[in-house]
Scaffold this motif. Structure first.
Motif, PDB file in Angstrom:
ATOM      1  N   ARG A  17      -1.259 105.240  82.357  1.00  0.00           N
ATOM      2  CA  ARG A  17      -1.858 106.574  82.326  1.00  0.00           C
ATOM      3  C   ARG A  17      -2.232 106.953  80.892  1.00  0.00           C
ATOM      4  O   ARG A  17      -3.318 107.468  80.628  1.00  0.00           O
ATOM      5  CB  ARG A  17      -0.893 107.585  82.937  1.00  0.00           C
ATOM      6  CG  ARG A  17      -1.493 108.940  83.201  1.00  0.00           C
ATOM      7  CD  ARG A  17      -0.581 109.867  83.996  1.00  0.00           C
ATOM      8  NE  ARG A  17       0.808 109.869  83.566  1.00  0.00           N
ATOM      9  CZ  ARG A  17       1.819 109.345  84.243  1.00  0.00           C
ATOM     10  NH1 ARG A  17       1.617 108.751  85.401  1.00  0.00           N
ATOM     11  NH2 ARG A  17       3.053 109.413  83.787  1.00  0.00           N
ATOM     12  N   ARG A  20      -5.301 105.015  79.844  1.00  0.00           N
ATOM     13  CA  ARG A  20      -6.503 105.587  80.466  1.00  0.00           C
ATOM     14  C   ARG A  20      -6.939 106.856  79.729  1.00  0.00           C
ATOM     15  O   ARG A  20      -8.117 107.043  79.437  1.00  0.00           O
ATOM     16  CB  ARG A  20      -6.243 105.884  81.940  1.00  0.00           C
ATOM     17  CG  ARG A  20      -7.470 106.344  82.700  1.00  0.00           C
ATOM     18  CD  ARG A  20      -7.155 106.549  84.183  1.00  0.00           C
ATOM     19  NE  ARG A  20      -8.341 106.604  84.990  1.00  0.00           N
ATOM     20  CZ  ARG A  20      -9.184 107.637  85.042  1.00  0.00           C
ATOM     21  NH1 ARG A  20      -8.965 108.706  84.307  1.00  0.00           N
ATOM     22  NH2 ARG A  20     -10.254 107.602  85.817  1.00  0.00           N
ATOM     23  N   GLU A  21      -5.982 107.714  79.416  1.00  0.00           N
ATOM     24  CA  GLU A  21      -6.296 108.953  78.688  1.00  0.00           C
ATOM     25  C   GLU A  21      -6.842 108.646  77.299  1.00  0.00           C
ATOM     26  O   GLU A  21      -7.793 109.286  76.845  1.00  0.00           O
ATOM     27  CB  GLU A  21      -5.056 109.840  78.612  1.00  0.00           C
ATOM     28  CG  GLU A  21      -4.672 110.440  79.950  1.00  0.00           C
ATOM     29  CD  GLU A  21      -3.287 111.077  79.957  1.00  0.00           C
ATOM     30  OE1 GLU A  21      -2.633 111.150  78.898  1.00  0.00           O
ATOM     31  OE2 GLU A  21      -2.854 111.500  81.050  1.00  0.00           O
TER      32      GLU A  21
END
Length: 195
Positions: A17, A20-21
């Motif tokens: 996550r 991805r950010e």
């Protein structure tokens, strides 16, 4: 056996996550500074990941552009409520127009890929105008209740005025000129003394 399309997507691990950010953040910065033809290797490097990680999250350039666009649209449309919690509605509207201007600047760097993706059907056509107009309506309604914004202004008219500002300043006008024009838009929806 469960068909693959009905298998629920597993949530991303914390590190995935974060990657991805970071990729979305690096892509936003790259697309705002230049355009969406920036080499994907540069975006991966700026995000602190390898190119394989980028492709695991975004298998195509179009997928990355679409994700950046969607994230930016979510940010700009949901920011109206947060700004109203911090500021009076007229001040929130002016702050929101700055946030919308940032969205438009990022979108300009992605426009060729977005148009091609929309035309081919590879990228879903967003409901951008409707969502932007709804965010403006939220602020206008709060301002009408408090008396800091006119009650007779339609959100769609404000959207049209803002789009006019962004079209007029698309050729590289100064940031100062854009800010002056945004000030005028907000001044146009404030109540007039004696009315």
């Amino acid at each position: 056996m469960i068909p693959p399309e009905s298998t629920p997507a597993r949530p991303l691990r914390k590190d995935a996550r974060r990657n991805r950010e970071n990729l979305l953040s690096a892509a936003r910065a790259a697309f705002t500074a230049a355009d969406d033809t920036v080499p994907l290797e540069n975006i991966a490097r700026d995000a602190g990941v390898g190119i394989g990680t980028l492709y695991r999250h975004f298998p195509t350039r179009e997928a990355l552009v679409e994700a950046v666009y969607a994230a930016e649209l979510d940010d700009v449309t949901t920011s109206a409520g947060a700004l109203l919690e911090e500021h009076p509605p007229d001040v929130a509207l002016r702050a929101w127009t700055d946030r919308y201007a940032q969205f438009v600047a990022t979108k300009r760097g992605m426009v060729d890929t977005l148009r091609a993706g929309w035309a081919s059907g590879r990228i879903a056509t967003p409901t951008t105008r409707e969502r932007v107009t709804a965010a403006i309506a939220t602020i206008l309604e709060a301002g009408a209740r408090e008396g800091t914004l006119r009650a007779d202004v339609e959100a769609e008219d404000v959207t049209t005025m803002l789009l006019g500002v962004f079209l007029a300043t698309a050729a590289g006008d100064s940031l100062d000129r854009t800010k002056r024009l945004l000030d005028l838009v907000v001044d146009a929806v404030r109540p007039r003394p004696g009315r």
